[in-house]
Scaffold this active site. Sequence first.
Site, PDB file in Angstrom:
ATOM      1  N   CYS A  21       3.168   1.998   1.928  1.00  0.00           N
ATOM      2  CA  CYS A  21       3.906   1.694   0.690  1.00  0.00           C
ATOM      3  C   CYS A  21       5.419   1.821   0.855  1.00  0.00           C
ATOM      4  O   CYS A  21       6.175   1.329   0.013  1.00  0.00           O
ATOM      5  CB  CYS A  21       3.421   2.591  -0.437  1.00  0.00           C
TER       6      CYS A  21
ATOM      7  N   HIS B  26       8.400   1.738  -6.066  1.00  0.00           N
ATOM      8  CA  HIS B  26       7.114   1.256  -5.566  1.00  0.00           C
ATOM      9  C   HIS B  26       6.080   1.385  -6.680  1.00  0.00           C
ATOM     10  O   HIS B  26       6.062   2.365  -7.428  1.00  0.00           O
ATOM     11  CB  HIS B  26       6.698   2.078  -4.345  1.00  0.00           C
TER      12      HIS B  26
ATOM     13  N   ASN C  30      -1.370  -1.908  -7.168  1.00  0.00           N
ATOM     14  CA  ASN C  30      -0.527  -1.454  -6.058  1.00  0.00           C
ATOM     15  C   ASN C  30      -0.648  -2.462  -4.913  1.00  0.00           C
ATOM     16  O   ASN C  30      -1.699  -2.560  -4.282  1.00  0.00           O
ATOM     17  CB  ASN C  30      -0.990  -0.058  -5.629  1.00  0.00           C
TER      18      ASN C  30
HETATM   19  N1  COA Z   1     -13.208   5.142 -13.008  1.00  0.00           N
HETATM   20  C1  COA Z   1     -13.807   6.140 -13.668  1.00  0.00           C
HETATM   21  N2  COA Z   1     -13.843   7.398 -13.200  1.00  0.00           N
HETATM   22  C2  COA Z   1     -13.219   7.639 -12.037  1.00  0.00           C
HETATM   23  C3  COA Z   1     -12.571   6.634 -11.315  1.00  0.00           C
HETATM   24  C4  COA Z   1     -12.576   5.325 -11.828  1.00  0.00           C
HETATM   25  N3  COA Z   1     -11.982   4.300 -11.216  1.00  0.00           N
HETATM   26  N4  COA Z   1     -12.035   7.169 -10.193  1.00  0.00           N
HETATM   27  C5  COA Z   1     -12.351   8.480 -10.219  1.00  0.00           C
HETATM   28  N5  COA Z   1     -13.058   8.762 -11.338  1.00  0.00           N
HETATM   29  C6  COA Z   1     -13.615  10.049 -11.776  1.00  0.00           C
HETATM   30  C7  COA Z   1     -13.728  11.038 -10.649  1.00  0.00           C
HETATM   31  O1  COA Z   1     -14.934  10.844  -9.953  1.00  0.00           O
HETATM   32  C8  COA Z   1     -13.677  12.352 -11.385  1.00  0.00           C
HETATM   33  O2  COA Z   1     -14.943  12.616 -11.893  1.00  0.00           O
HETATM   34  P1  COA Z   1     -15.519  14.130 -11.884  1.00  0.00           P
HETATM   35  O3  COA Z   1     -14.559  14.911 -12.715  1.00  0.00           O
HETATM   36  O4  COA Z   1     -16.867  13.974 -12.491  1.00  0.00           O
HETATM   37  O5  COA Z   1     -15.530  14.540 -10.445  1.00  0.00           O
HETATM   38  C9  COA Z   1     -12.762  12.063 -12.563  1.00  0.00           C
HETATM   39  O6  COA Z   1     -12.714  10.640 -12.696  1.00  0.00           O
HETATM   40  C10 COA Z   1     -11.363  12.574 -12.403  1.00  0.00           C
HETATM   41  O7  COA Z   1     -10.942  12.213 -11.119  1.00  0.00           O
HETATM   42  P2  COA Z   1      -9.582  12.722 -10.564  1.00  0.00           P
HETATM   43  O8  COA Z   1      -9.471  12.312  -9.153  1.00  0.00           O
HETATM   44  O9  COA Z   1      -9.390  14.161 -10.916  1.00  0.00           O
HETATM   45  O10 COA Z   1      -8.556  11.854 -11.436  1.00  0.00           O
HETATM   46  P3  COA Z   1      -7.025  11.957 -11.465  1.00  0.00           P
HETATM   47  O11 COA Z   1      -6.606  12.354 -12.817  1.00  0.00           O
HETATM   48  O12 COA Z   1      -6.467  12.715 -10.301  1.00  0.00           O
HETATM   49  O13 COA Z   1      -6.592  10.430 -11.265  1.00  0.00           O
HETATM   50  C11 COA Z   1      -5.814   8.865  -9.626  1.00  0.00           C
HETATM   51  C12 COA Z   1      -6.984   9.730 -10.092  1.00  0.00           C
HETATM   52  C13 COA Z   1      -6.250   8.144  -8.352  1.00  0.00           C
HETATM   53  C14 COA Z   1      -5.500   7.843 -10.698  1.00  0.00           C
HETATM   54  C15 COA Z   1      -4.595   9.761  -9.385  1.00  0.00           C
HETATM   55  O14 COA Z   1      -4.950  10.885  -8.621  1.00  0.00           O
HETATM   56  C16 COA Z   1      -3.482   9.018  -8.699  1.00  0.00           C
HETATM   57  O15 COA Z   1      -2.960   8.051  -9.170  1.00  0.00           O
HETATM   58  N6  COA Z   1      -3.043   9.495  -7.505  1.00  0.00           N
HETATM   59  C17 COA Z   1      -2.040   8.834  -6.749  1.00  0.00           C
HETATM   60  C18 COA Z   1      -2.637   7.609  -6.117  1.00  0.00           C
HETATM   61  C19 COA Z   1      -1.611   6.737  -5.461  1.00  0.00           C
HETATM   62  O16 COA Z   1      -0.565   6.540  -5.987  1.00  0.00           O
HETATM   63  N7  COA Z   1      -1.967   6.206  -4.290  1.00  0.00           N
HETATM   64  C20 COA Z   1      -1.150   5.310  -3.565  1.00  0.00           C
HETATM   65  C21 COA Z   1       0.055   6.021  -3.051  1.00  0.00           C
HETATM   66  S1  COA Z   1       1.176   4.941  -2.318  1.00  0.00           S
END
Ligand code: COA
Length: 332
Positions: free
Chosen positions: A113, A259, A289
């Site tokens: 990224c 980004h 993204n």
């Molecule tokens: N739809 C529904 N539920 C989902 C899901 C989806 N697409 N993806 C994950 N979940 C679930 C998980 O399994 C988890 O369930 P559980 O509590 O039963 O285990 C729950 O949602 C919460 O997951 P969690 O990982 O704690 O969510 P979060 O609040 O951390 O959000 C992201 C997840 C990915 C949106 C967040 O962590 C994020 O944006 N991180 C940065 C990612 C990024 O920018 N990556 C590229 C970098 S360049």
Amino acid sequence: MYRSRIMGIGMYVPSRVVTNHDLSTKMETSHEWIVERTGIEERRWVSEGETGTDLATKASREAIERAGLQPQDIDLIIYATLSPDFMFPGTAVFVQRALGLKEIPCLDIRQQCTGFIYGLSIADAYIRSGVFKTILMIGSEVHSTGLDVSTAGRDITVLFGDGAGAVVIGRATDDKHMILSTHIHADGSEAEILWTEYPASARNPRISAEAMAERKHYPSMNGKKVFKHAVTRMPAAIMEGMMANGIKSIDEIDMVIPHQANLRINQMVGKMIGMPEHKMHNNIMKYGNTTAASIPICAHEAVQLGKIKPGDLVCLVAFGAGLTWGSAFVRW
Ligand code: COA
């Protein structure tokens, strides 16, 4: 010594729109979950046979045209991607061929990224030193052919989209339009928190039925850790660029193009640096993204909307896998 400037910008995204609802028919997810956590409403995915080269070539043609140049004026191609068309050769040579160019050097870079910021810094250094005069810098990604569309991959798959952006970088002719600074960083101590393990030359065999059964050929991510790093590193990179350029107040910056990884990350970064919302452009809602392509795709839209005007002070900032991060300050 010469200085560099952005002469033209182009973008291209595939025509196939994939909405959150479309994804919810393939995996357990919902429009509400995705929008609340990420801001993403839809993304573009390639159609059968469409490649990163195809997207990049279209974005490049627009950038070259907007620069008022012909493909033959380009003397180096830099291609940033985490999703090359093939293991080797790099994808830049395929773009060179598609543009009808011969013998000019082609350089692929792999900073995920942050690829576009790294590419700008390389282009800027080459222009400053006089080695090259007119550089085509591309960010292009096809994620969709490598995503797990089952529920097991939902945390990552909902985030990513395909697309390409390109800029032509040439010599500055005055100080009103120039790349002022680039700052790039990396920290490999947590490289595996966002990666794709297979296929890999570090594994023998490079891919196996077992690895595939464990879904290790799909990207994996510790989302919470990535989120925390992003909201720390991006403000730091902006501050670093401000200090290097003697920018004393955030008010002096006309537009921030971050980004596009997650709208919530960018909103938090905006708050941390005290940037009003209208001075940070986001379009992750439409494209997801697109990794190395996201900054030029977002900047292109801001230019089209008149949110970036010639001479504006623009800050580009990114964070990504590696971990890598950086910023660029540009007089547009
Ligand atoms: N739809 C529904 N539920 C989902 C899901 C989806 N697409 N993806 C994950 N979940 C679930 C998980 O399994 C988890 O369930 P559980 O509590 O039963 O285990 C729950 O949602 C919460 O997951 P969690 O990982 O704690 O969510 P979060 O609040 O951390 O959000 C992201 C997840 C990915 C949106 C967040 O962590 C994020 O944006 N991180 C940065 C990612 C990024 O920018 N990556 C590229 C970098 S360049």
